[in-house]
Design an enzyme around this catalytic site. Structure first.
Site, mmCIF file in Angstrom:
data_model
loop_
_atom_site.group_PDB
_atom_site.id
_atom_site.type_symbol
_atom_site.label_atom_id
_atom_site.label_comp_id
_atom_site.label_asym_id
_atom_site.label_seq_id
_atom_site.Cartn_x
_atom_site.Cartn_y
_atom_site.Cartn_z
ATOM 1 N N ASP A 51 0.869 -1.367 0.103
ATOM 2 C CA ASP A 51 0.022 -0.014 -0.155
ATOM 3 C C ASP A 51 0.927 1.272 0.104
ATOM 4 O OD1 ASP A 51 0.973 -0.759 2.330
ATOM 5 O OD2 ASP A 51 -0.704 0.472 3.527
ATOM 6 N N GLU A 52 2.063 1.070 -0.464
ATOM 7 C CA GLU A 52 3.078 2.396 -0.496
ATOM 8 C C GLU A 52 3.276 2.933 -1.953
ATOM 9 O OE1 GLU A 52 6.155 0.633 3.042
ATOM 10 O OE2 GLU A 52 6.686 0.578 0.788
#
Length: 285
Positions: free
Chosen positions: A167-168
């Site tokens: 989720d970066e």
């Protein structure tokens, strides 16, 4: 269709100089054979690729010329392009992956100077592990795609977006006048991400922590800039999440613990907090 026409008439313009160089080398006796690839232009399209071998038969009394043997390599080129795309793009979102983004960062550093600065934004979705565990990985993947699309729609011309992992996400902001302009762009992107998104059949409001690192020096190391943005992002998480923090020198000293330990702590916090909740039902209709 091609009989009686010059080869250059149906060769892509960008390939013509290569063709001339190869043939000139043969005519001048530099070498006896040459092999090169080029694109055929048919009805304005240039998606047919040929590989051509040129042989010098000028001394052959029967031929007295150059002999060109070509074969269609379109399928091979398409496969090569597909493999190259996969190597530099994230399979889920289609965004540039870590390797591609870092390459863009390295090449952009040479353009940095006072009045034409660069900022790197590091974005991490808060409580994403909790949502994956409660709503399922399909919903998590759907959210990542929608976040990527929303970020793409929020960028200025010339900015670069990438998905590093999980989720970066990262954003490369170019041509900034000063640090404050970078913060304003980051705040605008954060506000856009705070707008509800439909996930698993309901509109939900997500939370995103953003770290921003700024430089006006072309001598700055790209990996240092990425680490500083990452550190600022963790300060944003510590200070309440769903916010943007710009890097300050004290942050690295205070966050000297390893990235692995900090990420484990963040994941543990996510397991015990519920923030991925549906917003008012009016958003669902």
């Amino acid at each position: 269709r091609f009989v009686g026409r010059s080869l250059m008439q149906w060769m892509h313009h960008d390939d013509q100089n290569l063709m001339r160089r190869e043939i000139n080398d043969i005519i001048q006796g530099t070498r006896a054979r040459a092999k090169f690839e080029w694109r055929v232009v048919i009805s304005g399209r240039s998606d047919v690729h040929l590989e051509t071998v040129v042989s010098n038969e000028l001394d052959n009394p029967v031929l007295n010329g150059l002999v060109l043997n070509s074969r269609d390599i379109t399928e091979r080129k398409q496969l090569e392009d597909e493999l190259t795309y996969q190597a530099y793009h994230d399979a889920l979102t289609g965004l540039p992956n870590r390797a591609s983004f870092l390459s863009s960062l390295v090449s952009s550093m040479g353009q940095v100077r006072e009045g034409n600065a660069l900022a790197l934004m590091f974005l991490d979705l808060d409580y994403f592990k909790l949502m994956n565990d409660t709503l399922g990985h399909e919903a998590g993947d759907d959210l990542l795609v929608k976040v990527g699309n929303r970020l793409s729609d929020s960028l200025r011309p010339g900015d670069t977006l990438g998905r590093l992992a999980g989720d970066e996400f990262t954003v490369l902001l170019l041509g900034l006048r000063d640090r404050d302009e970078g913060i304003r762009v980051g705040q605008r992107i954060l506000k856009r991400l705070q707008e509800p998104m439909e996930v698993a059949g309901e509109f939900r409001q997500i939370s995103t922590s953003i770290g921003l690192a700024f430089t006006e020096s072309s001598q700055a190391a790209p990996e240092d800039l990425l680490r500083r943005a990452d550190s600022a992002m963790y300060v944003a998480k510590r200070n309440g999440r769903d916010r943007i923090e710009a890097f300050e020198p004290w942050m690295e000293a205070e966050l000297v613990a390893s990235d692995l330990d900090r990420r484990d702590q963040s994941a543990s916090t996510d397991d015990h907090e519920e923030r991925i909740s549906p917003v008012a039902s009016r958003f669902a209709h």
